[in-house]
Design an enzyme around this catalytic site. Structure first.
Site, PDB file in Angstrom:
ATOM      1  N   ASN A 209      36.797 -90.563  84.327  1.00 61.75           N
ATOM      2  CA  ASN A 209      35.795 -91.338  85.071  1.00 61.75           C
ATOM      3  C   ASN A 209      35.745 -92.764  84.533  1.00 61.75           C
ATOM      4  OD1 ASN A 209      33.775 -91.472  82.850  1.00 61.75           O
ATOM      5  ND2 ASN A 209      33.853 -89.251  83.100  1.00 61.75           N
ATOM      6  N   PRO A 305      32.558 -77.113  78.682  1.00 62.68           N
ATOM      7  CA  PRO A 305      31.344 -76.778  77.924  1.00 62.68           C
ATOM      8  C   PRO A 305      30.351 -77.923  78.031  1.00 62.68           C
ATOM      9  CG  PRO A 305      33.116 -77.453  76.444  1.00 62.68           C
ATOM     10  CD  PRO A 305      33.717 -77.331  77.818  1.00 62.68           C
ATOM     11  N   PHE A 323      21.525 -88.523  78.256  1.00 67.35           N
ATOM     12  CA  PHE A 323      21.514 -89.561  79.290  1.00 67.35           C
ATOM     13  C   PHE A 323      21.624 -88.894  80.647  1.00 67.35           C
ATOM     14  CE2 PHE A 323      21.744 -93.998  77.882  1.00 67.35           C
ATOM     15  CZ  PHE A 323      21.630 -93.789  76.520  1.00 67.35           C
ATOM     16  N   LYS A 337      16.784 -82.227  83.758  1.00 69.14           N
ATOM     17  CA  LYS A 337      17.791 -82.143  82.694  1.00 69.14           C
ATOM     18  C   LYS A 337      17.143 -82.033  81.324  1.00 69.14           C
ATOM     19  CE  LYS A 337      21.327 -84.249  85.004  1.00 69.14           C
ATOM     20  NZ  LYS A 337      22.095 -85.416  85.379  1.00 69.14           N
TER      21      LYS A 337
HETATM   22  O1  C5P Z   1      24.497 -82.760  83.459  1.00 72.70           O
HETATM   23  P1  C5P Z   1      24.854 -84.188  83.252  1.00 72.70           P
HETATM   24  O2  C5P Z   1      26.296 -84.446  83.078  1.00 72.70           O
HETATM   25  O3  C5P Z   1      24.268 -85.125  84.261  1.00 72.70           O
HETATM   26  O4  C5P Z   1      24.114 -84.552  81.877  1.00 72.70           O
HETATM   27  C1  C5P Z   1      24.273 -85.763  81.255  1.00 72.70           C
HETATM   28  C2  C5P Z   1      23.998 -85.598  79.782  1.00 72.70           C
HETATM   29  O5  C5P Z   1      24.632 -84.449  79.277  1.00 72.70           O
HETATM   30  C3  C5P Z   1      24.572 -86.744  78.980  1.00 72.70           C
HETATM   31  O6  C5P Z   1      23.782 -86.894  77.825  1.00 72.70           O
HETATM   32  C4  C5P Z   1      25.975 -86.223  78.640  1.00 72.70           C
HETATM   33  O7  C5P Z   1      26.506 -86.882  77.495  1.00 72.70           O
HETATM   34  C5  C5P Z   1      25.702 -84.762  78.406  1.00 72.70           C
HETATM   35  N1  C5P Z   1      26.810 -83.874  78.759  1.00 72.70           N
HETATM   36  C6  C5P Z   1      27.471 -83.158  77.779  1.00 72.70           C
HETATM   37  N2  C5P Z   1      28.450 -82.276  78.099  1.00 72.70           N
HETATM   38  C7  C5P Z   1      28.788 -82.064  79.387  1.00 72.70           C
HETATM   39  C8  C5P Z   1      28.127 -82.765  80.395  1.00 72.70           C
HETATM   40  C9  C5P Z   1      27.150 -83.665  80.044  1.00 72.70           C
HETATM   41  O8  C5P Z   1      27.170 -83.370  76.582  1.00 72.70           O
HETATM   42  N3  C5P Z   1      29.745 -81.228  79.675  1.00 72.70           N
END
Ligand code: C5P
Length: 397
Positions: A209, A305, A323, A337
């Site tokens: 991304n 994960p 975040f 979240k």
């Molecule tokens: O669920 P989402 O991706 O929107 O959540 C964002 C938050 O979760 C951010 O703090 C991101 O760094 C963390 N995250 C994570 N592992 C993932 C997905 C998101 O630590 N696989």
């Protein structure tokens, strides 16, 4: 001297013989990594040329309030908002008098009125002018809302001896650097994830991304400035490792999780700023995948994960900050979240707004914890990072 990396300093120069020393001050600020914009009063340019200051600061020097060209570029209100701090060196008796009376009759006084940034005054004048009751009255009143650095005492350019000498540039630069170090997180260990992850499809292709990593790196620097020892677990980005930060580079979400869990028991505060890929290819092809005759191709993906949720659900969990980058219902989704992932704080940002967030140098955040909500308006990522760290310092037990 401590670093001033990414600190935005407006250096105001007023009319006095000590103005020649300000050239050295700009050089010291730049060497320490600061971004400096010089603003000169009409009297100052009688002592030292704007061209000298422009060459040293690497930025146009601002001299007049009513200059349509300058206002079309970075106008006085924008300048006022840009600054982290304003340092006036030298500050003449006339400037102190105008400032104390709230005058806005040149660019520098106007900026001081319009800016919320802290103001530091480094006076320089003849000892009799310094002792004069009018000047002393101005100094006393200005001390209520501003800070004076100096003056020094000693031999003066005019031959007099007494107080009124401007502090030496190195002394001013050191005091400036000290302003940016605080002990909000001293003794704490902070682990931060930053940047994107890359999920391999085959040996040459991957899913990723647009995350630049800038926000996570800015937070790492802000945490270090606050006295924390910092580990930065970074996906692939084009950013240099900040000084005095332990950086571990990773590629995939699995690698990131492994690097995070390695020493999580030593972590007091975990900040998940990485844009972790939600999915990865179910299998990674051993060799480069070949084009086939078909116009379409499907890729089976499986879930990665959730790194931050894993950390937040450990038996002894660090204070965990996530975040949430969203394009709609930003606060509402962020609150979900916060609860679903068992976080202590979440920083929500609206990535549908074109000029902030991903890949930009600016951002705007809403900080949400179980019983508090705080909006941080659009600003540089380094300034927001410092605000976030201050907020975390208030929340941690
Ligand atoms: O669920 P989402 O991706 O929107 O959540 C964002 C938050 O979760 C951010 O703090 C991101 O760094 C963390 N995250 C994570 N592992 C993932 C997905 C998101 O630590 N696989």
């Amino acid at each position: 001297m401590q670093r001033l990396t990414n600190k935005r300093i407006i250096l105001g120069i007023t009319g006095g013989i000590a103005a020649y020393k300000s050239a050295e001050l700009v050089r010291l600020y730049k060497t320490a990594g600061a971004d400096v914009i010089v603003v000169m009063t009409p009297a100052a340019i009688e002592f030292i040329t704007p061209l000298t200051m422009q060459a040293l600061s690497g930025k146009p020097v601002h001299t007049t309030l009513l200059d349509p060209e300058a206002e079309a570029g970075m106008g006085h209100i924008e300048l006022a908002r840009w600054a982290d701090i304003i340092v006036i060196a030298p500050a003449s008796a006339d400037f102190l008098a105008r400032l104390n009376n709230g005058l806005a009759n040149d660019l520098l006084t106007t900026l001081c009125l319009a800016s919320e940034a802290p103001l530091y005054l480094v006076p320089a004048m003849n000892q009799a002018m310094w002792h004069n009751h009018q000047t002393q009255k101005n100094v006393q009143q200005l001390t209520i809302h501003t800070t004076f650095w100096g003056p020094d005492s000693g031999e003066q350019a005019c031959g007099d001896v007494g107080p009124g000498r401007m502090l030496e540039p190195i002394n001013i630069a050191q005091r400036t650097a000290e302003l940016f170090s605080n002990n909000l997180l001293s003794g704490k260990t902070v682990h931060i994830t930053a940047g994107p992850t890359r999920e391999a499809i085959d040996p040459v292709r991957y899913i990723s991304n647009h995350s630049s990593g800038k926000m996570g790196y800015a937070i790492a620097e802000a945490a270090r400035e606050a006295g924390a020892s910092v580990k930065l677990i970074s996906g692939p980005v084009n950013l240099a490792c900040p000084e005095r930060i332990h950086r571990v580079m990773v590629d995939s979400a699995d690698d990131m999780l492994a690097a995070v869990l390695e020493d999580i028991d030593q972590c007091d505060i975990f900040i998940g700023c990485a844009a972790v890929a939600d999915f990865k290819p179910a299998t990674v092809a051993e060799n480069k995948m070949k084009k086939n005759a078909s116009d379409t191709m499907s890729l089976a993906l499986i879930k990665n994960p959730d790194i931050i949720a894993t950390v937040a659900n450990l038996t002894t969990k660090p204070f965990t900050v996530g975040f949430a980058a969203e394009t709609q219902n930003v606060v509402e989704y962020a609150k979900h979240k916060l609860a679903n992932k068992n976080l202590d704080l979440i920083a929500a940002n609206d990535v549908s707004i074109g000029d902030i967030g991903f890949n930009s140098n600016e951002n705007a955040l809403t900080l949400i914890s179980s019983n508090k909500q705080l909006s941080l308006s659009k600003n540089s990522k380094s300034k927001l990072a410092r605000q976030l760290i201050e907020h975390i310092a208030q929340l941690i037990p």
